[in-house]
Design an enzyme around this catalytic site. Structure first.
Site, short mmCIF file in Angstrom:
data_model
loop_
_atom_site.label_atom_id
_atom_site.label_comp_id
_atom_site.label_asym_id
_atom_site.label_seq_id
_atom_site.Cartn_x
_atom_site.Cartn_y
_atom_site.Cartn_z
N SER A 167 0.84 -1.20 0.00
CA SER A 167 0.00 0.00 0.00
C SER A 167 0.87 1.24 0.00
CB SER A 167 -0.91 0.02 1.23
OG SER A 167 -1.47 1.32 1.34
N ASP A 173 -6.88 -6.43 3.78
CA ASP A 173 -6.29 -5.10 3.85
C ASP A 173 -6.38 -4.55 5.27
OD1 ASP A 173 -5.36 -2.56 3.33
OD2 ASP A 173 -7.03 -1.97 2.03
N GLY A 174 -5.21 -4.32 5.87
CA GLY A 174 -5.15 -3.70 7.19
C GLY A 174 -4.48 -4.58 8.22
N GLY A 175 -3.37 -4.12 8.74
CA GLY A 175 -2.71 -4.83 9.83
C GLY A 175 -2.06 -6.15 9.45
N GLY A 189 1.03 -2.10 4.09
CA GLY A 189 1.59 -0.76 4.05
C GLY A 189 2.71 -0.61 5.03
N HIS A 216 -1.00 -1.20 -4.42
CA HIS A 216 -2.31 -0.92 -3.81
C HIS A 216 -2.39 0.58 -3.54
CE1 HIS A 216 -5.94 -1.94 -1.49
NE2 HIS A 216 -5.54 -1.01 -0.62
N MET A 264 -8.94 8.32 -0.44
CA MET A 264 -9.82 8.66 0.69
C MET A 264 -10.33 10.09 0.54
SD MET A 264 -7.48 7.25 3.78
CE MET A 264 -6.83 5.58 3.79
N ASP A 276 -4.69 3.73 -2.21
CA ASP A 276 -5.81 4.06 -1.34
C ASP A 276 -6.29 5.49 -1.56
OD1 ASP A 276 -6.13 1.68 0.42
OD2 ASP A 276 -4.03 2.11 0.89
N GLY A 308 -9.21 3.88 6.82
CA GLY A 308 -8.91 5.29 7.01
C GLY A 308 -7.44 5.57 7.27
N PHE A 309 -6.78 4.63 7.89
CA PHE A 309 -5.39 4.88 8.28
C PHE A 309 -4.55 3.61 8.14
CE2 PHE A 309 -8.24 7.62 10.64
CZ PHE A 309 -7.70 8.87 10.38
N GLY A 310 -3.27 3.80 7.85
CA GLY A 310 -2.33 2.69 7.87
C GLY A 310 -1.88 2.43 9.30
N GLY A 311 -1.20 1.33 9.50
CA GLY A 311 -0.56 1.05 10.78
C GLY A 311 -1.49 0.65 11.91
N MET A 353 -12.06 4.64 -1.08
CA MET A 353 -12.78 4.84 0.19
C MET A 353 -13.43 6.21 0.09
SD MET A 353 -9.87 3.20 2.59
CE MET A 353 -8.71 3.34 1.25
N MET A 381 -11.99 -5.99 4.70
CA MET A 381 -11.21 -5.06 5.55
C MET A 381 -10.92 -5.74 6.89
SD MET A 381 -10.62 -2.13 3.90
CE MET A 381 -9.56 -1.72 5.24
N HIS A 405 -8.17 1.25 -4.46
CA HIS A 405 -9.16 1.03 -3.40
C HIS A 405 -9.82 2.37 -3.08
CE1 HIS A 405 -9.67 -0.19 1.16
NE2 HIS A 405 -10.83 -0.01 0.54
#
Ligand code: DX5
Ligand code: ZN
Length: 217
Positions: A7, A174-176, A196, A32, A36, A34, A141-144, A67, A136, A65
């Protein structure tokens, strides 16, 4: 082997050209991207003009992606910017089926994303219209952020639904995603891993991508 999609949200934007070259030279499969809008998610990232510029340098598939609210307003523009896969959120519309059909009609692969509160069964009746189901594993909304464990069950449910339907929809997470949980995510049935923070904050991003690619082996 899983498809790896770093990402770019976590990339160093002051060195974007070098970051793109790093992904080009790595074992990653996709970029990827993102998008937003500060409405659907409480953050604003980048849009089609940045993506179009990145496309000139990038040599791999663009997995975009969205959002954003009312994504149907911008499908043709993201096609023009270089999207190969275009993913919209299930939670954004009354006429998602029409939007997915329009994405394909424009010559892109159609992706549908579901937030953590949306059950997998919501996509059952349109599974043949979806090339990529993005589950998801965080609130977007946020990385990390931290991977939500409920995702494991949703991956298994998605895999079963897709297999039963005889569809070739890919499951993307996607995410974590980390080096620690990647193997279990693949074992549950995921085909595509977005990463990401794990890639871009590691000391050796290319080696990290290689390790993610080996996950599940
Ligand atoms: C967040 C985005 C993700 C994000 C993932 O809403 O959709 O793609 O960049 O970042 P990590 O891998 O750091 O959780
Ligand atoms: Zn994403």
């Amino acid at each position: 082997m899983p498809i790896i999609a770093p990402s770019m949200l976590s990339a160093d934007f002051l060195n974007l050209g070098a970051e793109i070259d790093m992904i080009n030279d790595s074992e990653a499969d996709w970029f990827h991207l993102d998008v937003m809008d500060g409405q659907f998610v409480p953050n604003i990232s980048y849009g089609m003009s940045i993506i179009a510029q990145m496309k000139k340098r990038a040599k791999k598939t663009f997995d975009v992606h969205l959002m954003i609210e009312q994504p149907e307003r911008y499908l043709a523009e993201f096609k023009k910017a270089g999207a190969d896969y275009l993913t919209v959120h299930h939670e954004t519309g009354y006429h998602i089926h029409r939007t997915l059909t329009s994405i394909r009609a424009l010559g892109m692969k159609a992706g549908l994303a579901i937030n953590p509160h949306t059950p997998v069964e919501m996509v059952q009746d349109i599974i043949h219209d979806i090339d990529l189901l993005l589950v998801m594993s965080i609130s977007p909304g946020f990385g990390g952020q931290q991977f939500l464990p409920l995702t494991f069950r949703k991956i298994r449910e998605a895999k079963e639904l897709i297999t039963k339907a005889g569809s070739n929809t890919l499951i993307e997470i996607d995410g974590g995603v980390t080096l620690e949980n990647a193997t279990e995510i693949i074992a549950a049935g995921a085909d595509v891993l977005v990463a990401g923070n794990t890639v871009f904050s590691s000391a050796d991003p290319k080696a990290t991508i290689k390790s993610l690619k080996q996950a599940g082996k």
